[in-house]
Design an enzyme around this catalytic site. Structure first.
Site, PDB file in Angstrom:
ATOM      1  N   HIS A 128       0.806  -1.410   0.063  1.00 23.55           N
ATOM      2  CA  HIS A 128       0.126  -0.107  -0.046  1.00 23.55           C
ATOM      3  C   HIS A 128       0.775   1.342   0.055  1.00 23.55           C
ATOM      4  O   HIS A 128       1.952   1.513   0.510  1.00 23.55           O
ATOM      5  CB  HIS A 128      -0.843   0.061   1.107  1.00 23.55           C
ATOM      6  N   VAL A 158      -3.878 -24.235  19.050  1.00 21.42           N
ATOM      7  CA  VAL A 158      -3.938 -23.791  20.574  1.00 21.42           C
ATOM      8  C   VAL A 158      -5.499 -24.151  21.032  1.00 21.42           C
ATOM      9  O   VAL A 158      -6.226 -23.517  20.461  1.00 21.42           O
ATOM     10  CB  VAL A 158      -3.290 -22.382  20.720  1.00 21.42           C
ATOM     11  N   ILE A 201      -4.856  -7.325  12.808  1.00 25.81           N
ATOM     12  CA  ILE A 201      -3.982  -6.867  11.548  1.00 25.81           C
ATOM     13  C   ILE A 201      -4.614  -7.051  10.281  1.00 25.81           C
ATOM     14  O   ILE A 201      -5.140  -8.313   9.865  1.00 25.81           O
ATOM     15  CB  ILE A 201      -2.588  -8.019  11.433  1.00 25.81           C
ATOM     16  N   LYS A 248     -10.732   0.440   0.821  1.00 22.02           N
ATOM     17  CA  LYS A 248     -10.706   1.424  -0.093  1.00 22.02           C
ATOM     18  C   LYS A 248     -11.618   1.232  -1.305  1.00 22.02           C
ATOM     19  O   LYS A 248     -11.684   2.341  -2.165  1.00 22.02           O
ATOM     20  CB  LYS A 248      -9.293   1.277  -0.830  1.00 22.02           C
ATOM     21  N   ARG A 279     -11.055 -10.634   7.029  1.00 18.00           N
ATOM     22  CA  ARG A 279     -10.217  -9.758   7.568  1.00 18.00           C
ATOM     23  C   ARG A 279     -10.352  -9.825   9.274  1.00 18.00           C
ATOM     24  O   ARG A 279     -11.562  -9.963   9.675  1.00 18.00           O
ATOM     25  CB  ARG A 279     -10.433  -8.305   7.384  1.00 18.00           C
ATOM     26  N   CYS A 295       3.289 -29.202 -15.122  1.00 20.02           N
ATOM     27  CA  CYS A 295       2.097 -28.415 -15.242  1.00 20.02           C
ATOM     28  C   CYS A 295       2.130 -27.688 -16.484  1.00 20.02           C
ATOM     29  O   CYS A 295       3.032 -26.973 -16.913  1.00 20.02           O
ATOM     30  CB  CYS A 295       2.048 -27.307 -14.006  1.00 20.02           C
ATOM     31  N   CYS A 309      -6.137 -24.526 -16.453  1.00 21.64           N
ATOM     32  CA  CYS A 309      -7.004 -25.873 -16.603  1.00 21.64           C
ATOM     33  C   CYS A 309      -7.082 -26.281 -14.707  1.00 21.64           C
ATOM     34  O   CYS A 309      -7.597 -27.277 -14.705  1.00 21.64           O
ATOM     35  CB  CYS A 309      -6.225 -26.974 -17.126  1.00 21.64           C
ATOM     36  N   SER A 339       1.468  -5.258   3.947  1.00 25.60           N
ATOM     37  CA  SER A 339       2.488  -4.265   3.607  1.00 25.60           C
ATOM     38  C   SER A 339       3.278  -4.174   4.980  1.00 25.60           C
ATOM     39  O   SER A 339       4.694  -4.022   5.022  1.00 25.60           O
ATOM     40  CB  SER A 339       1.852  -3.045   3.252  1.00 25.60           C
ATOM     41  N   SER A 382      -5.890  -4.947   6.283  1.00 26.55           N
ATOM     42  CA  SER A 382      -5.136  -3.855   5.280  1.00 26.55           C
ATOM     43  C   SER A 382      -4.620  -2.663   6.096  1.00 26.55           C
ATOM     44  O   SER A 382      -5.340  -2.098   6.798  1.00 26.55           O
ATOM     45  CB  SER A 382      -6.345  -3.441   4.298  1.00 26.55           C
TER      46      SER A 382
END
Lengths: 113, 416, 571
Positions: free
Chosen positions: C130, C254, C425, C339, C400, C493, C530, C431, C427
C-alpha cells in the site's frame, strides 16, 4: 411396438421394433436391426474395464470382453476382474481370463504394455 | 546453434497429430512429431471404453486399441519423434519456424517450414462455470477422474454427483459405477443432455443412474474434503431458481461441463481464433490465417468422434505437403440456426474437389433443411429428421465448379 | 457524567436492550440482538478514546458459533516442549516474527492449525503493497506501513519472493473533483509522508491502458505502490526462519492456556502441552479468543470477508499492466472500511479485481458466493468497462481480522506479562508485516532480557532461496540446469510450465509440506487455466514418491484426501 435408441454406433438411431413381427424401423444400417432384435429378447453389452498389474509404470491394464455378455452378467464379470493381477507384459488381444464367469467370452488386453 | 531442419513439425501426438504425421511422412515430408507425454495416443490412452473407429475401421475399438492402430500406421514411415517433450515457444524467423522445447535431455530448438497444431482440448473447470462455496478436495473434472481410475487404478470417489452430461461425464458415470462407486445423479443445467444419445442409454439407463435436466450445482460444502453439494433448479436462461435448493451428500463433484480447444501456441503465433469454435479460423486445407500454420483435431474444434479427429489430421497432413501457391480466401458464412461451420474460409486456389465441412446446430431441431449456397447458386441441400448440438455433422463436397464465387453460405431452415 | 455513562446514554437510545458496562478499562457490551449488522454497528458506536477497547459479547439470536476448524491429528508430538517463545498463528506476521526471533539464540516455535502457513487472510488478499493515502494520520496502520513500504526491494531479494514496485493510480471520472481531489490528496500525502504524487492526464492514462473507461478524466499516480505475492512472502519468512533454527508446527491448534499470577505457564494444543516463556498472539481472526485464553482481552475481532477474482492473463494484454482504483466509485465505500477495491496488477502477470467487504459472524467463512464475485465485477467495470465474469479464472475469499477500533494492536499484554499482541492486523497488514514483526520481536526480547541476557544467533543467515522458475530463464540457462538435473526438463504443469524438478525442489524447501495445495503455492503447478486438471495426478505421484507415502495419504490440504482407495486389489 417398442422404441429404442441404437447404441451400436455413435449415430444413436431411434428405432421402433414391432415385437410381434420383429420388424425394425428407423435404423440407418443393419447393425441397428441386429441390435433391436437382441435388445428385446436378450440384451447384451460389451464390457470394458481394467485389471491390476504388478508393474509400477502401468498399475492397471485396460481390458475388454471379446464379445458381448448378457446385461445381467456385467457385475459378476467385474467381480472376476478384481480377483487377478497381471504378472507378465501383455499385448493387445492377449487373453487374460478365458470364458470369464461362464459367459462364453474371454477377457482380452486392449493395450500393449 | 545448428538446428535440425524439418519440413513439417506436428505439435501433439494424439489422434489428430498421429494422422497428420502419418500422412505427411507417407507423402515424403521430413516430419517431427512432438508429444509432451511419455507415450503417443493422447487422451485416447485413458478412454478404455469402446465405440472408437466405427467410421474409420468399421470396428468398435477401445481408445487404447484405436490409438495403437494409429501408432502402427505412423511407424510404417520414418518420423522423428520427440516424446516427453514440451514446446515452450514457437517463433517465425525469416521463412521458417523455430520451435523451442525442453525434455529430459535439455532445452533445444528445431526448425520447420510448416507447423501443424494438434494440441487437443482441455476441460472447463468449476471456477469457469461459477461453482461457489468452499475449495475442498473432491472437486475434479471427469477427465481427471478418468485418468485416476483408468490409468492409475485409483478411486477419487466413493459417492459422487456428476455435473454436466457431456460424453466424458456419462462415460465416467458408468465407469465409476462399475468400479463400485455410487453415482447419485448426473445434473445438467441445459434442458437436453450434452452427450451422445447412445451414451445416455448405455451409461445411465443401463445402470439406473438418474439424469436431472435443468438442474445445476450452486454450492460446494466441506472444508478439507467435499461432503455435500447444493443442487438448484434453473430457469430457461440457466439461472438458479431461488427456493429450489436441495442438499445432496457426497464425497465428490465431478464436472463434465465442456471442452475448450487448447490454443496457447496458436496465440503465440498470432493465429486468429473463431469465437464459436474457440479454435483457429481455417480454410479447407486446415491452414489457419497465419500462413503455413495448420490446425486439426480438437484444437480446431471439439469433435464427438475420434474418427473425425483423425480425418482432420489427415487433411492437415496432406495439405501441408501439397503445393498451394496462392491464397484466395472467401468466407463461409452461416445462419443463426447453426452454431458453427468449419472451415470458416475456402481457398479458391487450393484443391476444392474433396472439401470436408463439419458443422453443429445451435439448438435441437426436427425436420430441418440445410442448403449450401455459392453466392446465390445452390451447391447442396439435405433434409435432416433430427439434429442435436452434441452430434456433429459432416459433409464432403466437390466445390470445383464454384472456383470463381465470392463466398459460401450455410442456411439451415427449421420446421420444413 | 462519567465516561461509561456517556457511552451508556448514547447506546441506550439505539439499542435499549443492550447492557453496557466497564470491564478492565474497556467498554463491555452484553445482551442479544437479531441481526449481525446491528451487533457490528453497536460495537462501532461503542468505540471511545476514553477506553482501551470494545469487548462486544453481544450474542446473535439463534446463532451458535461453529468450532474452530482444526486438524484431526491428536498426538503428543510436542508435549512437554520447553520454549523461549511460542508464536500462535502462521500468517505473515507470525512467520515474519519467527524469522526475526531466529536472529537470536532462542528456542522459538510457531503453532499453525492448518497444514501450511498463509492459509487465511495472509494468503487470501490482493497482494498490494500500500501507498497509505487512505489512512488516518495518527493510526498505527500508517506508521507501520510508512516504515515497511521502502523495505520491499531489499527484503524481496533477500528472501526470494516476488515483488514489483508497480505504483498505484487513483482515477477520477469527473473534472469537478480536480481541485478538491488534488488539494485533499496532496495534503494527505504531505501529512502521511507519501512522496512522488503525480498528476496524470486522462490522455496519458489511455496511452498506457487503451481500454480503460473513456470517462476517466485524470488520475494521480503514487510511485510507492507495489505488488507482492502474499503467500510467497509468508512462505519465504517461514522457510528462512526454519533454516535458521525456528520451528513451524503445522496442524497444531492452541486449545487452552494455564495462566497463573498474570503469567502464562503452559499452552495446550492438539499435539500436547508446551511451556513457553513468552507467547505471541498472531492468531488473526481468533486473536481475541487467544487473548481471552491468556486472560488479556481488550479488543473484539469482528470478521469481515473480502472476495478477490483473478483474471486470465489475456486481460493484461487488453487493459495493460496497472494497479488502479476509481475515486468515489459507485456509492461511498467509506463505511465499508475498504478502499473500495480496485484493480491490482499481480506479480504473476495477471490482473486481480476486488475485494468487497462483508461483515460476518463466521470467522472462517472462506466459501465464495456468486454475489460477491458479481459485486466486484460490477464495481470494477467503472475502471474496466468491458470486464466480464468470463475473464475470471479463479476467485477466493479471505476474512479480515478487524477490531472495532480498526487499527493494529501491537503491544505487551496489559494484565498478562509474558504475552505479546499482534492483533487486528488487516489492510495494510500484509505491507506492514515486516516491521510489525520487528517490533513484536523487540518487545519479546526486551521481556526475556529481564531474566537473562539474550544473545544473537551468530549463524543467522538472512538469505533464502526459493524454487527457481525455469520458465523465466533463457534457453541456454535452462539447458544447463536440465543437463545437471533432467527432472527440470520434464514439464508437469502445462499451463504454468512447471517441471518435475521444481516440484521436488518445493518439497525440499526448509519448511516441509507435502499437500498438493502447498506445492501449488510454491511452484504455481495447478494454478493456470486448467486449474490442475491435467497435472494433479502427476503432482500427486511426484509428492508420494518424494516423501515416500501412499497416494491415499496425500492430502489436497488439511485432512482432505484426494484418493479414497484403489479400483482393484482391495478386496
Amino acid at each position: 411396438m417398442k422404441e429404442l435408441i441404437c447404441i451400436a454406433c455413435p449415430n444413436g438411431c431411434r428405432l421402433t421394433v414391432d415385437e410381434k413381427t420383429n420388424a425394425v424401423s428407423g435404423n440407418k444400417c443393419l447393425r441397428g436391426e441386429k441390435f433391436a432384435l437382441k435388445e428385446i429378447t436378450c440384451p447384451t453389452r460389451s464390457l470394458t474395464s481394467t485389471i491390476a498389474t504388478v508393474f509400477d509404470d502401468c498399475p492397471v491394464i485396460s481390458v475388454k470382453t471379446d464379445g458381448e455378455i448378457p446385461k445381467d452378467k456385467i457385475f459378476s464379470v467385474m467381480k472376476e476382474l478384481k480377483k487377478i493381477k497381471v504378472e507378465k507384459r501383455l499385448k493387445i488381444g492377449d487373453i487374460v481370463i478365458a470364458n470369464v464367469a461362464d459367459a462364453n467370452v474371454n477377457i482380452v488386453a486392449t493395450k500393449n504394455m | 546453434m545448428r538446428r535440425e531442419h524439418f519440413d513439417i513439425a506436428v505439435i501433439g501426438g494424439g489422434p489428430a497429430g498421429l494422422a497428420a504425421a502419418t500422412v505427411a511422412s507417407e507423402k515424403g515430408a521430413k516430419v517431427a512429431l512432438i508429444e509432451r507425454e511419455p507415450s503417443l495416443g493422447g487422451i485416447l490412452k485413458q478412454c478404455v471404453h469402446d465405440g472408437f473407429g466405427v467410421i474409420r475401421y468399421d470396428q468398435k475399438l477401445t481408445g487404447p486399441e484405436y490409438a495403437q492402430k494409429e501408432i502402427d500406421k505412423l511407424n510404417k514411415n520414418e518420423t522423428t519423434k520427440f516424446l516427453l517433450t514440451f514446446v515452450t515457444k514457437i517463433t517465425k524467423r525469416s521463412s521458417d519456424f523455430v520451435i523451442q522445447f525442453v525434455n529430459r535431455s535439455g532445452a533445444d530448438e528445431i526448425e520447420a517450414k510448416k507447423i501443424i497444431l494438434a494440441t487437443g482440448c482441455r476441460e472447463r473447470t468449476s471456477k469457469q462455470i461459477g461453482v461457489h462455496g468452499t475449495n475442498p478436495a473432491g472437486v475434479l473434472t471427469a477427465g481427471t477422474a478418468q485418468n485416476y481410475v483408468n490409468l492409475q487404478g485409483l478411486m477419487p470417489t466413493r459417492k459422487c454427483v456428476i455435473l454436466g452430461s457431456g460424453d466424458i461425464g456419462l462415460i465416467m458415470a458408468r465407469r465409476l459405477t462399475l468400479e463400485g462407486a455410487q453415482v447419485v445423479g448426473v445434473y445438467e443445467a441445459k434442458s437436453a443432455p450434452g452427450g451422445l444419445t447412445r451414451n445416455v442409454v448405455q451409461c445411465l439407463k443401463d445402470f439406473n443412474i438418474p439424469l436431472y435436466l435443468s438442474h445445476t450445482v450452486t454450492k460446494v460444502f466441506g472444508v478439507d474434503r467435499l461432503n455435500a453439494v447444493e443442487i438448484s433448479k434453473v430457469d430457461d436462461k440457466m439461472n438458479p431458481i431461488a427456493g429450489s435448493e436441495q442438499i445432496v451428500e457426497c464425497d465428490s463433484l465431478i464436472l463434465s461441463v465442456g471442452l475448450i480447444p487448447e490454443n496457447e501456441i496458436a496465440k503465440q503465433l498470432c493465429v486468429p481464433l473463431c469465437p464459436y469454435t474457440k479454435g483457429a479460423v481455417v480454410d479447407q486445407t486446415l491452414m489457419t490465417l497465419t500462413d503455413n500454420v495448420f490446425s486439426c483435431g480438437n484444437a480446431l474444434h471439439v469433435s464427438d468422434l475420434a474418427d473425425y479427429v483423425s480425418e482432420s489430421g489427415e487433411i492437415a497432413g496432406a495439405m501441408a505437403c501439397a503445393k498451394i501457391k496462392n491464397r484466395n480466401l472467401v468466407n463461409v458464412t452461416k445462419n443463426k440456426n447453426l452454431l458453427y461451420v468449419v472451415p470458416q474460409k475456402i481457398n479458391l486456389d487450393a484443391p476444392l474437389d474433396e472439401t470436408v465441412f463439419y458443422f453443429r446446430v445451435a439448438e435441437e431441431y426436427e425436420n430441418a433443411k440445410l442448403t449450401i449456397y455459392a453466392d446465390e447458386k445452390v451447391v447442396f441441400s439435405k433434409k435432416y429428421v433430427h439434429l442435436r448440438p452434441p452430434e456433429m455433422e459432416r459433409l464432403k463436397l466437390n466445390l470445383e465448379a464454384y472456383s470463381d464465387c465470392h463466398g459460401f453460405s450455410f442456411v439451415l431452415e427449421v420446421g420444413v | 457524567m462519567s465516561n461509561i455513562k456517556k457511552i451508556q446514554h448514547k447506546l441506550k437510545k439505539i439499542y435499549p436492550k443492550i447492557k453496557v458496562d466497564e470491564k478492565d478499562e474497556c467498554v463491555h457490551l452484553t445482551g442479544e440482538l437479531d441481526r449481525w449488522e446491528d451487533i457490528v454497528s453497536l460495537g462501532q458506536a461503542a468505540v471511545s478514546k476514553d477506553f482501551v477497547g470494545v469487548l462486544n459479547d453481544v450474542k446473535l439470536k439463534n446463532f451458535v458459533e461453529p468450532d474452530i476448524r482444526q486438524s484431526a491429528i491428536n498426538d503428543k508430538k510436542y508435549d512437554g516442549s520447553n520454549l523461549d517463545v511460542l508464536i500462535i498463528g502462521g500468517g505473515v506476521v507470525g512467520c515474519a516474527a519467527l524469522r526475526e526471533l531466529t536472529r537470536y539464540d532462542l528456542k522459538v516455535a510457531l503453532a499453525e492449525k492448518e497444514s501450511d502457513v498463509a492459509c487465511a487472510a495472509s494468503g487470501r488478499n490482493d497482494g498490494a503493497v500500500h501507498v497509505g493515502i487512505d489512512l488516518h494520520g495518527k493510526s498505527k496502520k500508517l506508521s507501520y506501513l510508512m516504515r515497511a513500504n521502502p523495505l520491499y526491494e531489499n527484503l524481496s531479494k533477500e528472501l526470494d519472493f516476488k515483488f514489483e514496485r508497480t505504483g498505484q493510480y487513483i482515477a477520477f471520472s469527473s473534472w469537478k473533483y480536480l481541485v478538491v481531489g488534488y488539494l485533499l490528496l496532496k495534503s494527505r500525502a504531505k501529512r502521511n509522508g507519501i512522496k512522488g504524487m503525480k498528476f496524470i492526464s486522462g490522455k496519458k492514462l489511455k496511452q498506457h491502458s487503451p481500454n480503460i473507461n473513456p470517462k476517466t478524466k485524470f488520475a494521480f499516480f503514487y510511485p510507492s505502490g507495489g505488488s507482492v505475492c502474499p503467500y510467497g512472502m509468508t512462505i519465504a519468512f517461514a522457510d528462512n526462519a526454519v533454516f535458521n533454527g525456528g520451528q513451524v508446527w503445522l496442524n497444531t491448534c492452541v486449545t487452552g492456556m494455564t495462566v497463573e499470577n498474570g503469567k502464562i505457564i503452559s499452552v495446550q494444543t492438539n499435539r500436547g502441552e508446551v511451556f513457553p516463556k513468552v507467547v505471541i498472539n498472531a492468531a488473526g481472526v481468533y486473536a481475541d479468543k487467544i487473548a481471552e485464553m491468556a486472560n488479556d482481552r481488550f479488543y473484539t475481532i469482528h470478521p469481515r470477508r473480502g472476495t478477490n477474482s483473478i483474471l486470465d492473463k489475456s486481460s493484461v494484454e487488453h487493459y495493460g499492466k496497472l494497479s488502479i482504483s476509481m475515486y468515489g466509485n459507485h456509492k461511498s465505500n467509506a463505511k465499508l472500511h475498504t478502499k473500495g477495491g480496485g484493480v491490482v496488477s499481480t506479480v504473476d502477470g495477471n490482473l486481480l479485481i476486488g475485494p468487497d467487504a462483508v461483515e460476518t459472524p463466521l470467522r472462517e467463512e472462506m466459501a465464495t458466493t456468486a454475489k460477491s464475485v458479481n459485486t466486484v465485477v460490477d464495481r470494477q467495470q467503472d475502471i474496466l468497462p468491458k470486464l466480464s465474469a468470463r475473464d475470471i479464472i479463479t476467485y477466493f475469499t479471505g476474512v479480515r481480522a478487524s477490531t472495532y477500533e480498526e487499527d493494529f494492536v501491537i503491544q505487551m499484554g496489559r494484565k498478562t506479562k509474558n504475552f505479546v499482541h499482534a492483533a487486528g492486523i488487516q489492510s495494510p497488514g500484509l505491507s506492514a508485516a515486516p516491521v510489525i514483526a520487528q517490533d513484536v520481536s523487540d518487545l519479546t526480547v526486551k521481556y526475556l532480557e529481564q531474566f537473562s541476557p539474550v544473545v544473537k544467533n551468530s549463524n543467522f543467515n538472512p538469505v533464502r532461496k526459493g524454487v527457481t522458475e525455469l520458465r523465466n530463464l533463457t534457453l541456454a540457462q535452462r539447458d544447463e540446469l536440465i543437463k545437471k538435473n533432467p527432472d527440470y526438463g520434464e514439464i508437469v504443469c502445462r499451463c504454468e510450465e512447471i517441471s518435475k524438478g521444481e516440484i521436488i525442489d518445493a518439497l525440499n524447501l526448509p519448511l516441509k509440506v507435502d499437500t498438493v495445495d502447498a506445492i501449488k503455492r510454491r511452484t504455481r503447478a495447478g494454478m493456470g487455466r486448467c486449474q490442475g486438471g491435467f497435472c494433479q495426478p502427476r503432482v500427486l505421484k511426484i509428492i508420494a514418491e518424494t516423501v515416500n507415502k501412499d497416494y491415499s495419504d496425500i492430502n489436497k490440504k488439511g485432512d482432505g484426501k484426494i484418493i479414497l482407495g484403489k479400483t482393484k486389489g482391495e478386496e
